[in-house]
Design an enzyme around this catalytic site. Structure first.
Site, PDB file in Angstrom:
ATOM      1  N   ASN A   1     -16.634  84.845  11.126  1.00  0.00           N
ATOM      2  CA  ASN A   1     -15.189  84.712  11.331  1.00  0.00           C
ATOM      3  C   ASN A   1     -14.589  83.954  10.162  1.00  0.00           C
ATOM      4  OD1 ASN A   1     -12.681  84.719  12.770  1.00  0.00           O
ATOM      5  ND2 ASN A   1     -13.047  82.580  13.337  1.00  0.00           N
TER       6      ASN A   1
ATOM      7  N   MET B   1      -7.686  87.982  17.477  1.00  0.00           N
ATOM      8  CA  MET B   1      -7.219  86.852  18.274  1.00  0.00           C
ATOM      9  C   MET B   1      -7.707  86.898  19.719  1.00  0.00           C
ATOM     10  SD  MET B   1      -6.193  85.199  15.929  1.00  0.00           S
ATOM     11  CE  MET B   1      -4.926  84.180  15.218  1.00  0.00           C
ATOM     12  N   ARG B   2      -8.948  87.320  19.905  1.00  0.00           N
ATOM     13  CA  ARG B   2      -9.551  87.291  21.236  1.00  0.00           C
ATOM     14  C   ARG B   2     -10.856  86.518  21.151  1.00  0.00           C
ATOM     15  NH1 ARG B   2      -7.607  90.441  24.803  1.00  0.00           N
ATOM     16  NH2 ARG B   2      -9.490  90.470  26.034  1.00  0.00           N
TER      17      ARG B   2
ATOM     18  N   HIS C   1     -11.453  81.351   9.342  1.00  0.00           N
ATOM     19  CA  HIS C   1     -10.535  80.463  10.057  1.00  0.00           C
ATOM     20  C   HIS C   1      -9.722  79.670   9.028  1.00  0.00           C
ATOM     21  CE1 HIS C   1      -9.062  78.136  13.418  1.00  0.00           C
ATOM     22  NE2 HIS C   1      -9.205  77.064  12.654  1.00  0.00           N
TER      23      HIS C   1
ATOM     24  N   GLY D   1      -3.735  92.180   9.086  1.00  0.00           N
ATOM     25  CA  GLY D   1      -4.911  92.751   8.432  1.00  0.00           C
ATOM     26  C   GLY D   1      -5.030  92.487   6.943  1.00  0.00           C
ATOM     27  N   SER D   2      -4.437  91.389   6.460  1.00  0.00           N
ATOM     28  CA  SER D   2      -4.543  91.144   5.011  1.00  0.00           C
ATOM     29  C   SER D   2      -5.975  90.766   4.619  1.00  0.00           C
ATOM     30  CB  SER D   2      -3.556  90.065   4.562  1.00  0.00           C
ATOM     31  OG  SER D   2      -3.897  88.817   5.112  1.00  0.00           O
ATOM     32  N   ASN D   3      -6.705  90.115   5.510  1.00  0.00           N
ATOM     33  CA  ASN D   3      -8.111  89.816   5.200  1.00  0.00           C
ATOM     34  C   ASN D   3      -8.959  91.085   5.241  1.00  0.00           C
ATOM     35  OD1 ASN D   3      -8.705  86.841   4.756  1.00  0.00           O
ATOM     36  ND2 ASN D   3      -7.280  86.815   6.478  1.00  0.00           N
TER      37      ASN D   3
END
Ligand code: GAR
Length: 190
Positions: A106, A89-90, A108, A11-13
């Protein structure tokens, strides 16, 4: 912008988005953090920040559709209008993408379209490329393929280890994601 942030792990983002909202750089409200992993460190970050958490392990559901229908119900009840995937990650089903079409983004860890998938940093490092990057993009039915909102290149230095490269990419992510969302929030206000 009434935002839901989706996380699966560290959860750093998510933290970078929380910090940007707190400092006023991102004019948004984080209404809820949605998580598919009860052990994720991101849950502690939400608790510390006083952000409501919706933890729903997919194992509890008969199908992906059932899992997502409940999430969509939670989002609607919270008046969420934008979704930021931050290490979620889904793969979302077309049902979910249709429910929030054009309003799911998102982050990436590569300069897309290069190095799609779940191991982008490792794959770029193993390929021996001279540069990789970070992309914030719209989410569509096709994995890691939606229109980019912001992209930044990150050089791979000769002395880089996988760990030093990862650290440099994450530092770029933490600046780029709040900037990209602030851009979308400004556009949404116009
Ligand atoms: C981030 O590097 C993000 O770009 C990546 O997972 C990490 C999550 O870290 N996402 C993907 O690879 C999606 N395909 P975080 O939990 O510390 O934000």
């Amino acid at each position: 912008m009434n935002l839901a942030v989706f996380c699966s792990g560290y959860g750093s983002n998510f933290q970078a988005l929380l910090d940007a909202v707190r400092s006023g750089k991102l004019k948004a409200r984080i209404a809820v953090m949605v998580c598919d992993n009860p052990k994720a460190y991101a849950i502690r970050r939400a608790a510390k920040a006083g952000v409501p958490v919706c933890v729903l392990s997919p194992k509890l559901f008969k199908s992906r559709g059932d899992h997502e229908r409940l999430i969509v119900g939670v989002l609607k009840s919270q008046g969420v209008d934008w979704i930021a995937l931050a290490g979620y990650m889904r793969i979302l089903t077309p049902y979910f993408i249709r429910a929030y079409r054009g309003r799911i983004v998102n982050i990436h860890p590569s300069y897309l379209p290069a190095f799609k998938g779940a191991h982008a940093i490792r794959d770029a490092y193993a390929a021996g490329v001279k540069s990789t990057g970070v992309t914030v993009h719209h989410v569509t039915e096709e994995l890691d393929s939606g229109r980019p909102i912001l992209r930044q290149r990150v050089p791979v230095r000769p002395k880089d280890t996988l760990a030093t490269l990862e650290a440099r990419i994450h530092a770029v992510e933490h600046r780029l994601y709040p900037r990209a969302l602030a851009l979308l929030a400004r556009r949404a206000r116009r």
